[in-house]
Every structure is written in C-alpha cells, then in structure tokens.
Motif scaffolding. Structure first.
Motif, PDB file in Angstrom:
ATOM      1  N   GLY A  14     -22.665  24.140  24.761  1.00 66.26           N
ATOM      2  CA  GLY A  14     -21.367  24.580  25.238  1.00 66.26           C
ATOM      3  C   GLY A  14     -20.433  23.449  25.624  1.00 66.26           C
ATOM      4  O   GLY A  14     -19.224  23.675  25.813  1.00 66.26           O
ATOM      5  N   ALA A  15     -20.967  22.256  25.739  1.00 66.05           N
ATOM      6  CA  ALA A  15     -20.151  21.103  26.134  1.00 66.05           C
ATOM      7  C   ALA A  15     -19.358  20.560  24.948  1.00 66.05           C
ATOM      8  O   ALA A  15     -19.482  21.043  23.822  1.00 66.05           O
ATOM      9  N   SER A  16     -18.554  19.534  25.247  1.00 66.45           N
ATOM     10  CA  SER A  16     -17.729  18.897  24.231  1.00 66.45           C
ATOM     11  C   SER A  16     -18.008  17.401  24.186  1.00 66.45           C
ATOM     12  O   SER A  16     -18.397  16.797  25.189  1.00 66.45           O
ATOM     13  N   ARG A  18     -16.309  13.748  21.937  1.00 66.50           N
ATOM     14  CA  ARG A  18     -15.401  13.226  20.929  1.00 66.50           C
ATOM     15  C   ARG A  18     -15.992  11.943  20.358  1.00 66.50           C
ATOM     16  O   ARG A  18     -16.229  10.978  21.087  1.00 66.50           O
ATOM     17  N   ARG A  65     -14.868  24.961  15.653  1.00 73.21           N
ATOM     18  CA  ARG A  65     -15.413  24.264  16.828  1.00 73.21           C
ATOM     19  C   ARG A  65     -15.110  22.768  16.789  1.00 73.21           C
ATOM     20  O   ARG A  65     -14.915  22.148  17.835  1.00 73.21           O
ATOM     21  N   PHE A  66     -15.084  22.186  15.593  1.00 68.66           N
ATOM     22  CA  PHE A  66     -14.859  20.751  15.432  1.00 68.66           C
ATOM     23  C   PHE A  66     -13.473  20.515  14.838  1.00 68.66           C
ATOM     24  O   PHE A  66     -12.974  21.316  14.038  1.00 68.66           O
ATOM     25  N   THR A  67     -12.873  19.387  15.225  1.00 72.83           N
ATOM     26  CA  THR A  67     -11.577  18.991  14.689  1.00 72.83           C
ATOM     27  C   THR A  67     -11.608  17.515  14.324  1.00 72.83           C
ATOM     28  O   THR A  67     -11.939  16.675  15.168  1.00 72.83           O
ATOM     29  N   GLN A  80     -13.517  15.673  17.254  1.00 72.38           N
ATOM     30  CA  GLN A  80     -13.606  16.415  18.506  1.00 72.38           C
ATOM     31  C   GLN A  80     -14.562  17.574  18.302  1.00 72.38           C
ATOM     32  O   GLN A  80     -14.339  18.413  17.421  1.00 72.38           O
ATOM     33  N   MET A  81     -15.615  17.610  19.100  1.00 66.99           N
ATOM     34  CA  MET A  81     -16.642  18.635  18.948  1.00 66.99           C
ATOM     35  C   MET A  81     -16.674  19.489  20.207  1.00 66.99           C
ATOM     36  O   MET A  81     -16.965  18.974  21.294  1.00 66.99           O
ATOM     37  N   ASN A  82     -16.363  20.743  20.059  1.00 65.97           N
ATOM     38  CA  ASN A  82     -16.380  21.696  21.170  1.00 65.97           C
ATOM     39  C   ASN A  82     -17.463  22.737  20.960  1.00 65.97           C
ATOM     40  O   ASN A  82     -17.957  22.925  19.848  1.00 65.97           O
ATOM     41  N   SER A  83     -17.814  23.407  22.030  1.00 71.02           N
ATOM     42  CA  SER A  83     -18.810  24.487  21.975  1.00 71.02           C
ATOM     43  C   SER A  83     -20.063  24.038  21.234  1.00 71.02           C
ATOM     44  O   SER A  83     -20.553  24.720  20.329  1.00 71.02           O
ATOM     45  N   LEU A  84     -20.576  22.906  21.626  1.00 70.80           N
ATOM     46  CA  LEU A  84     -21.723  22.335  20.922  1.00 70.80           C
ATOM     47  C   LEU A  84     -22.948  23.227  21.061  1.00 70.80           C
ATOM     48  O   LEU A  84     -23.168  23.876  22.098  1.00 70.80           O
TER      49      LEU A  84
END
Length: 125
Positions: A14-16, A18, A65-67, A80-84
C-alpha cells in the motif's frame, strides 16, 4: 552512456516509492523504460516513455498505480509507484534504447542498448 538507478527500498503493501534513473553521457534515446526482475523470473516490462510522441506505456499489472515521467533538464527518468503490492517485489532496471526501432518494440528487453545497475524494491504484506 551511464545510467544510475536509485530509490528502491523496503516498504509495506500500500505504500509508495519513487525510483530515479539519472543518465549521463551522450544520450539520444528513442525510448526510455523501466523493467523489473523478480526472484526466479525473467526481466519484464513495466513502463516506457517514447521521445517521438512523449507517450507513455505501461504493463497491465501496474497500469493505474505506476507513473513514468522524465525531467529533460536533469536527464532523469522517474517511476512513481503507488499502492505497492508484494508481487511488485523485484529488482527494477532502467534502460535506454537509441536505435530507430527501439521505440516500436519498447516492451522488449533487446530494444534497449544501455541499462542501469538496478535498484531493489521489496514490498512486505
């Protein structure tokens, strides 16, 4: 051309995070991308940025989830990785493709001419 990847680490689900990939030398990329390689797995496509169109592309597993982004002034590529998720655990590699056909096959490892050393991302459940 040298690529220096950084930003990996150990995080909870759930963490992020970069990731950064700083490029040096004479770079004229048709495509820049991120791949990852999990334990016992082959290197797989994650995301790519094409210079010709500035379009971005993502693997289905990370879409939403990723950008991927690029800072031209700093000659740096980001992810950028979100909701890992635990299944995102892998060594992440950045790559540069400088051949004319690199952009067309951005999702293939052989399209990339240079690779960074990799940065480890570990996601715990």
């Amino acid at each position: 051309v040298q690529l220096q990847a950084s930003g990996g680490g150990l995080v909870q689900a759930g963490a992020s995070l970069r990731l950064s990939c700083a490029a040096s030398g004479r770079t004229s990329p048709y495509v820049m991308g991120w791949f990852r390689q999990g334990p016992g797995k082959e290197r797989e496509f994650v995301a790519a940025w094409k210079r010709s169109s500035a379009n971005t592309y993502y693997a289905n597993s990370v879409k939403g989830r990723f950008t991927i982004s690029r800072d031209n002034a700093k000659n740096t590529l980001y992810l950028q990785m979100n909701s890992l998720k635990p299944e995102d655990t892998a060594v992440y590699y950045c790559g540069v493709g400088q051949r004319l056909d690199s952009g067309a096959y951005y999702y293939l490892v052989p399209s990339y001419d240079y690779w960074g050393q990799g940065t480890l991302v570990t996601v715990s459940s």
